[in-house]
Design a protein around this motif. Structure first.
Motif, PDB file in Angstrom:
ATOM      1  N   CYS A  92     -10.470   5.063 115.286  1.00  0.00           N
ATOM      2  CA  CYS A  92      -9.799   3.758 115.193  1.00  0.00           C
ATOM      3  C   CYS A  92      -9.229   3.511 113.803  1.00  0.00           C
ATOM      4  O   CYS A  92      -8.242   2.805 113.647  1.00  0.00           O
ATOM      5  CB  CYS A  92     -10.760   2.640 115.588  1.00  0.00           C
ATOM      6  N   GLY A  93      -9.887   4.088 112.779  1.00  0.00           N
ATOM      7  CA  GLY A  93      -9.426   3.870 111.413  1.00  0.00           C
ATOM      8  C   GLY A  93      -9.903   2.577 110.794  1.00  0.00           C
ATOM      9  O   GLY A  93      -9.660   2.334 109.605  1.00  0.00           O
ATOM     10  N   PHE A  94     -10.597   1.729 111.567  1.00  0.00           N
ATOM     11  CA  PHE A  94     -10.961   0.404 111.056  1.00  0.00           C
ATOM     12  C   PHE A  94     -12.468   0.143 111.034  1.00  0.00           C
ATOM     13  O   PHE A  94     -12.921  -0.777 110.371  1.00  0.00           O
ATOM     14  CB  PHE A  94     -10.303  -0.691 111.906  1.00  0.00           C
ATOM     15  N   CYS A  95     -13.251   0.912 111.799  1.00  0.00           N
ATOM     16  CA  CYS A  95     -14.684   0.621 111.878  1.00  0.00           C
ATOM     17  C   CYS A  95     -15.390   1.076 110.598  1.00  0.00           C
ATOM     18  O   CYS A  95     -14.802   1.752 109.745  1.00  0.00           O
ATOM     19  CB  CYS A  95     -15.297   1.308 113.102  1.00  0.00           C
ATOM     20  N   CYS A  98     -15.357   4.943 110.192  1.00  0.00           N
ATOM     21  CA  CYS A  98     -14.054   5.435 109.713  1.00  0.00           C
ATOM     22  C   CYS A  98     -13.866   5.051 108.243  1.00  0.00           C
ATOM     23  O   CYS A  98     -13.419   5.861 107.429  1.00  0.00           O
ATOM     24  CB  CYS A  98     -12.912   4.847 110.545  1.00  0.00           C
ATOM     25  N   CYS A 106     -16.326   8.188 114.573  1.00  0.00           N
ATOM     26  CA  CYS A 106     -15.869   6.857 114.979  1.00  0.00           C
ATOM     27  C   CYS A 106     -16.508   6.452 116.304  1.00  0.00           C
ATOM     28  O   CYS A 106     -16.451   7.183 117.289  1.00  0.00           O
ATOM     29  CB  CYS A 106     -14.343   6.835 115.117  1.00  0.00           C
ATOM     30  N   THR A 108     -15.710   3.558 117.902  1.00  0.00           N
ATOM     31  CA  THR A 108     -14.803   2.694 118.668  1.00  0.00           C
ATOM     32  C   THR A 108     -13.388   3.279 118.683  1.00  0.00           C
ATOM     33  O   THR A 108     -12.432   2.643 118.251  1.00  0.00           O
ATOM     34  CB  THR A 108     -14.761   1.277 118.064  1.00  0.00           C
TER      35      THR A 108
HETATM   36 ZN    ZN Z   1     -13.485   4.059 113.811  1.00  0.00          ZN
END
Ligand code: ZN
Ligand code: ZN
Length: 360
Positions: A92-95, A98, A106, A108
């Motif tokens: 996701c790049g945001f959790c 990550c 990741c 999510t």
């Molecule tokens: Zn993530």
């Protein structure tokens, strides 16, 4: 819907069926890649044989390279015609995971609907997030890394799985420093890349451990300084003799339980075992916990070399161009998609090298 040729698994442990299927165009936040090459990994074979279950029909294949041929709305940083490596790592790049630099873990990843259907409209599972035994894939942009168009796609495809797993186990998971000593258990597809990673990281001694003199000879071509037969009694003695002490890092690249039971025997003070190999579910290993506290040693797992693909794959492409990372030497043979079952049969003969499907 676009008709494409793909190798479909309709029943576990039977040959893949090369047939025409439909792939939908990329939706918002997705990209389409027309493939030029896809390597065959042992994970594909494990799935095809049913070792890890999974819904059918499915399309396997997850070590691919090709060109972006369609871009969904809202995708940034990728454009038509880009040469890319396609991996199974969807993040996701945001959790928090990550954000801490571990996108391979990741929790999510972006949800998606399989882009693949039979000609009758029945869904086909896009196995391992890729479904790359097919002329095209539709994937999440997080799975894709842009590379130089000058790189041979056959070599580039290898960067999607085996190479990042082996090199990453050494440079990311073990965090090896120049001058340290490494033992690599298993000189197969991942092991040879762990050996290359140790050489690139500036290891002092790199000891390969495997079952046959032939495997050890290949290990030396990839940078091992010493080879020890796993069949010897207490093989860690010969390894420690070669290093002059215990190892700073031991990389287990096989799934055999005896390797897990004995890996810590190779360690020196403060050394770490990195577990990359994947035994069957339910298998257990035994060790003496008192040793770890007394010696500052440890054992940790590493998934996909703890890789950050946007950082590590362009680096590895550079190393390849400079002649410091061997990729061509990892390729056994290239095959058209029509011959994928023969290519899989050849892979199962136990060679460490990769068979690669090439698309016209
Ligand atoms: Zn993530
Ligand atoms: Zn793989």
């Amino acid at each position: 819907m676009t008709p494409i040729k793909a190798a479909v698994s309709h029943a576990h442990n039977t040959p893949l069926s090369v047939e025409t299927v439909h792939i939908r165009p990329p939706g918002p936040g997705e990209v389409e890649v027309t493939l030029k090459a896809c390597a065959i990994c042992h994970s594909d074979i494990h799935y095809a044989e049913g070792a890890w279950g999974g819904t059918l029909p499915a399309i396997y294949g997850h070590e691919a390279a090709g060109q972006i041929t369609a871009v969904g709305d809202g995708v940034r940083g990728l454009t038509l015609g880009d040469s890319v490596v396609v991996t199974l790592i969807r993040a996701c790049g945001f959790c928090a995971t990550c954000g801490s630099g571990m996108p391979v873990l990741c929790g999510t990843p972006p949800a998606y609907q399989t882009p693949l259907t039979t000609l009758d409209g029945a869904p086909i599972v896009q196995a391992m997030n890729a479904g790359a035994f097919a002329e095209r894939v539709v994937v999440d942009p997080s799975q894709v890394v842009r590379i130089s168009p000058d790189i041979d796609p056959v070599a580039a495809s290898l960067l999607a799985c085996g190479v990042i797993t082996g090199v990453g186990a050494v440079v990311n998971a073990a965090n090896l420093r120049a001058g340290q000593d490494v033992v690599v258990i298993g000189a197969g597809g991942v092991g040879l890349n762990a050996i290359q990673g140790a050489r690139i990281a500036g290891a002092r001694r790199i000891v390969a451990v495997d079952m046959t003199p032939e495997k050890l000879a290949v290990a030396k071509e990839f940078g091992a300084t010493d080879g020890v037969l796993a069949t010897d009694e207490k093989p860690w003695r010969a390894a420690k003799k070669a290093m002059g002490k215990g190892a700073d890092a031991v990389i287990i690249t096989v799934g055999a339980i005896p390797a897990f039971d004995t890996a810590a025997q190779y360690l020196g003070m403060g050394g770490k075992v990195i577990m990359v190999g994947m035994p069957h579910s339910g298998a257990t290993s035994t060790y003496e916990p008192v040793m770890f506290a007394a010696t500052g040693q440890g054992m940790i797992g590493s998934k996909m070399g703890d890789v950050v693909i946007a950082r590590d794959i362009p680096w590895m492409v550079d190393l390849y161009e400079q002649g410091r990372l061997k990729l061509d030497e990892l390729v056994s043979q290239t095959w058209p998609l029509d011959q994928i079952n023969a290519a899989i049969a050849d892979t199962k003969t136990g060679s460490a090298k990769r068979n690669v499907i090439v698309f016209d």
